[in-house]
Design an enzyme around this catalytic site. Structure first.
Site, PDB file in Angstrom:
ATOM      1  CE1 TYR A  58      -3.214   9.138   6.553  1.00 53.06           C
ATOM      2  CE2 TYR A  58      -4.045   7.075   5.680  1.00 53.06           C
ATOM      3  CZ  TYR A  58      -3.548   7.810   6.738  1.00 53.06           C
ATOM      4  OH  TYR A  58      -3.402   7.234   7.969  1.00 53.06           O
ATOM      5  CD  GLU A  95      -2.622   1.135   2.645  1.00 53.36           C
ATOM      6  OE1 GLU A  95      -3.853   1.171   2.588  1.00 53.36           O
ATOM      7  OE2 GLU A  95      -2.000   1.101   3.723  1.00 53.36           O
ATOM      8  NE  ARG A 151     -11.270  -4.736  13.207  1.00 54.58           N
ATOM      9  CZ  ARG A 151     -12.409  -4.118  13.472  1.00 54.58           C
ATOM     10  NH1 ARG A 151     -12.687  -3.775  14.722  1.00 54.58           N
ATOM     11  NH2 ARG A 151     -13.280  -3.840  12.534  1.00 54.58           N
ATOM     12  CB  CYS A 210     -11.506 -10.822  15.393  1.00 56.65           C
ATOM     13  SG  CYS A 210     -11.597  -9.080  15.777  1.00 56.65           S
ATOM     14  CB  CYS A 246      -5.001  -5.114  16.700  1.00 60.38           C
ATOM     15  SG  CYS A 246      -6.734  -4.911  16.232  1.00 60.38           S
TER      16      CYS A 246
HETATM   17 FE1  SF4 Z   1      -9.597  -8.665  17.093  1.00 60.10          FE
HETATM   18 FE2  SF4 Z   1      -9.091  -7.543  19.443  1.00 60.10          FE
HETATM   19 FE3  SF4 Z   1      -7.301  -9.148  18.272  1.00 60.10          FE
HETATM   20 FE4  SF4 Z   1      -7.749  -6.763  17.244  1.00 60.10          FE
HETATM   21  S1  SF4 Z   1      -6.892  -7.197  19.261  1.00 60.10           S
HETATM   22  S2  SF4 Z   1      -7.590  -8.671  16.140  1.00 60.10           S
HETATM   23  S3  SF4 Z   1      -9.924  -6.543  17.619  1.00 60.10           S
HETATM   24  S4  SF4 Z   1      -9.296  -9.725  19.034  1.00 60.10           S
END
Ligand code: SF4
Ligand code: ADP
Length: 704
Positions: free
Chosen positions: A180, A104, A325, A348, A354
């Site tokens: 951006y 990217e 994610r 997730c 994250c």
């Molecule tokens: Fe998913 Fe939380 Fe891991 Fe991010 S930190 S990938 S939101 S489980």
């Protein structure tokens, strides 16, 4: 067990210009926090997704020129030959697993302030992003680009695209999203130009088209050219020639790109937390793209269920299932679907820890996946584990996130594990916290670990078993791990932010008291200086049943730290909707009859607010009594042949769930492991030896 036929469609190849993605699993560009300063860690992290079955694996945002400098945030660069070598580590690793590598390319325009490079930022008309949060504020405003600046930008993109090809990338991006530079040209609020790049939408897309053209020019027919574009604002704008300006842009640019990577316009709407945003939330904005273009379309939506993915494809919304994610939480998600192991997917939870890592400028962390970012540095593979050591039977006391993760890690290594939990159900803090408004999805932390543990024959789970020191001495285990968690305290602190002791009164409560079902009477006041989710979630929760709830915080915003997890705008909206009255920049100083006294943080000015119940959401203290009592009895431990007693998770150092999981996992990995040193491997940038040279051509002189 093999793949379910209904998921076959997910494993079809997709052509992206001259290259072919081996399947429809597409790990979209997202920052890793590792930048070019940690190229081996970054390569290990990206390669794991390729090994786990993602057919395309992309970088995060990669600056094409020092006039696009997002420091101190962790952006990558492609400015010189060392940067080519740095990125080549990733492309080689990704290719070894049969996946395509995407890059990217990025110019931040008026949304960066070039804090390191000190070039003037560039923007279409000299307008800059006026951030209201101190973390994003800058005091360098941008220069309105002239014709030479536009030529330079096209040159930088072309050169970066050439370098990308040399580094081995298969897909090269133009990034016109999220505030951006190319995005700034698309919106009339940023773009006030009267030349060929401003005015009607056909003019405002000109720069994006030219960026796509120079990119294609540079990569020839060796790489696919992708356009990543934010469509939320454009879709809300009427157009003379199409249902919206977004429709018109897609029509105008469809021949110029090989792939549409479509997204939202701001991080909170693009990566919404599960607390406020459901899975698949982008669909109403991006659903039209495939109807207009013949080119493949990739989009995201925190997709973890293969049935949802299939539905996106069957209904003609997406061609490629994009994920940031879900690919962090489980790099092996595609492989697990391919092998008919959907129940093993570590889904997730949408907590956005994250994303907070990016805001913190540190390598990515994940609540669900403690191995992320640790592939190269600590040698952790999410699916492979080392063999057990000498103490082969382990008792873990406490079945919260830390205990569960530790049990699973040790069991996977082959230890014989017993996990005892005082409560009737496992989960620790999650038992209550997942009942708070919006946090139900977090139960995946518990559900996934329990379901994995229940399938292992070397694990015994004992719920409803509160263990005492005597119990533990009487059980025959060689290792004892204490994971008894933490408790919330009634501590207050001074204007100097020093702890000043507990506020003890019958009507002072903590989140533990609310969890235990103590009666909270209105008017209630939640005093929050923990600053993460608990204070606001508890206020929202109490407002459902308690008359008049106020929220007091010394910070400038409710749940101030949630700016890091993209939650803050929605936290404020949720509190307003729940009728919770907000008092920011205030501390609670004392309680009086039916009132609490709060003082302005800076002026000290005091005010009373009605209060029959005060809930303090402040500091947590380790629940370490059991550990202390055990280690005080060394002789009896030896007599019981117990080799070690250790603490993990909140019982060691209270923190967010992500830390408890990581701590539990690390204990499980490192027990009896032959570690050369207790430090992890340190990564370093790829650089040439470079002496100090002055601009008059002289070199640094040693001595005088
Ligand atoms: Fe998913 Fe939380 Fe891991 Fe991010 S930190 S990938 S939101 S489980
Ligand atoms: P962490 O986040 O570190 O995992 P939690 O507070 O979520 O910590 O979980 C700790 C768990 O330990 C709780 O479920 C609690 O009931 C349990 N626990 C505390 N003391 C004991 C004990 N003596 N025996 C068994 N379980 C215990």
């Amino acid at each position: 067990m093999g793949r379910q036929p209904r998921y076959d469609v997910l494993f079809e190849p997709v052509r992206i210009g001259p290259v072919t993605a081996p399947n429809r699993f597409y790990a979209v560009p997202h920052a890793s926090g590792m930048t070019n300063t940690m190229p081996r860690m970054r390569a290990g992290f990206r390669a794991m997704k390729a090994e786990g079955g993602w057919g395309v694996v992309c970088t995060g945002y990669v600056s094409v020129h020092p006039s696009s400098d997002d420091s101190p945030l962790p952006y990558a660069t492609l400015w010189d030959d060392n940067d080519i070598r740095s990125h080549a580590l990733m492309t080689e690793a990704v290719h070894r697993h049969g996946a395509l590598a995407g890059i990217e390319l990025w110019h931040g325009g008026g949304s960066v302030s070039n804090k390191t490079s000190r070039f003037p930022p560039l923007s279409p008309s000299g307008l800059s992003w006026m951030a209201t949060h101190v973390g994003f504020m800058g005091n360098a405003r941008s220069k309105a680009m002239d014709a030479a600046d536009i030529r330079n930008l096209l040159h930088w993109q072309r050169e970066a695209a050439r370098k990308a090809r040399s580094a081995g990338f298969d897909i090269v991006y133009v990034y016109a999203g999220m505030g951006y530079l190319p995005y700034e040209f698309l919106l009339p609020e940023w773009n006030l130009r009267t030349d060929a790049y401003g005015g009607a939408i056909a003019n405002r897309v000109r720069l994006v088209r030219e960026l796509l053209e120079v990119t294609r020019d540079a990569v020839g027919d060796t790489c696919g050219v992708a356009l990543r574009i934010s469509l939320e604002e454009l879709r809300s704008r009427r157009s003379e020639h199409a249902p919206s300006e977004a429709h018109e842009v897609v029509e105008l640019l469809s021949d110029s790109t090989d792939l549409w990577d479509v997204k939202m316009d701001s991080s909170p709407t693009d990566c919404g937390p599960s607390r406020f945003t459901p899975e698949g939330s982008h669909e109403p904005v991006i659903d039209f793209v495939k109807r207009i273009t013949g080119k493949p379309v990739v989009g995201v939506g925190r997709f973890t269920s293969p049935d949802t993915m299939v539905s996106q494809i069957r209904r003609g919304v997406l061609d490629l299932i994009g994920a940031a994610r879900p690919s962090i939480a489980d790099p092996f998600l595609p492989r697990k679907i391919d092998e008919g192991r959907e129940q093993d997917i570590r889904e997730c939870i949408g907590c956005n820890i994250c994303i907070s890592s990016w805001h913190d400028s540190v390598p990515v962390r994940c609540t669900q996946n403690p191995t992320i970012g640790e592939e190269w540095r600590r040698g952790w593979h999410p699916e492979h584990y080392g063999a057990p050591g000498r103490g082969s039977t382990v008792l873990i006391v406490g079945g919260g996130p830390a205990g569960l993760e530790c049990a699973l890690t040790l069991a996977r290594r082959g230890y014989s594990v017993s996990l005892a939990e005082a409560a009737d159900h496992f989960g620790g803090r999650l038992r209550f916290e997942t009942s708070l408004p919006g946090l139900a999805t977090w139960s995946r932390v518990l559900d996934w670990r329990l379901s994995q543990l229940r399938r292992l024959s070397n694990v015994t789970l004992y719920a409803g078993n509160e263990l005492s020191v005597e119990d533990i001495l009487g059980l025959e285990h060689q290792r004892v791990v204490v994971a008894t968690g933490a408790r919330w305290t009634r501590m207050l602190y001074s204007t100097l932010e020093l702890a000043v002791g507990d506020l003890e009164a019958a009507n002072v409560f903590t989140p533990d008291d609310v969890a235990a079902g103590k009666l909270i009477e209105g008017p209630a006041v939640v005093f929050d200086f923990d600053n993460y989710y608990m204070g606001s979630a508890l206020a929202e929760y109490l407002a459902q049943s308690v008359d008049r709830v106020s929220y007091v915080t010394p910070a400038g915003h409710a749940s101030a730290w949630t700016i890091m997890t993209n939650e803050q705008p929605q936290v404020h909206r949720a509190l307003a909707n729940a009728g919770v009255k907000l008092h920011t920049l205030c501390r609670v100083t004392r309680l009086e009859r039916d009132e609490v006294v709060i003082a302005n943080l800076f002026t000290g000015e005091e005010r009373q607010i009605p209060c029959r119940s005060l809930v303090i959401v402040g500091a947590r203290a380790a629940r370490d009594d059991l550990h202390r009592a055990l280690v005080a009895r060394q002789e009896e431990l030896s007599a019981a042949a117990i080799l070690s007693v250790d603490r993990i998770g909140d019982a060691l150092a209270p923190g967010a769930i992500v830390h408890a999981i990581h701590g539990g996992h690390r204990y499980g990995r490192e027990l009896d492991a032959e570690l050369g040193s207790d430090l992890y491997r340190r990564d370093a940038p790829i650089v040439d030896e470079a002496p100090l040279l002055y601009d008059d051509g002289s070199a640094e002189q040693a001595g005088k």
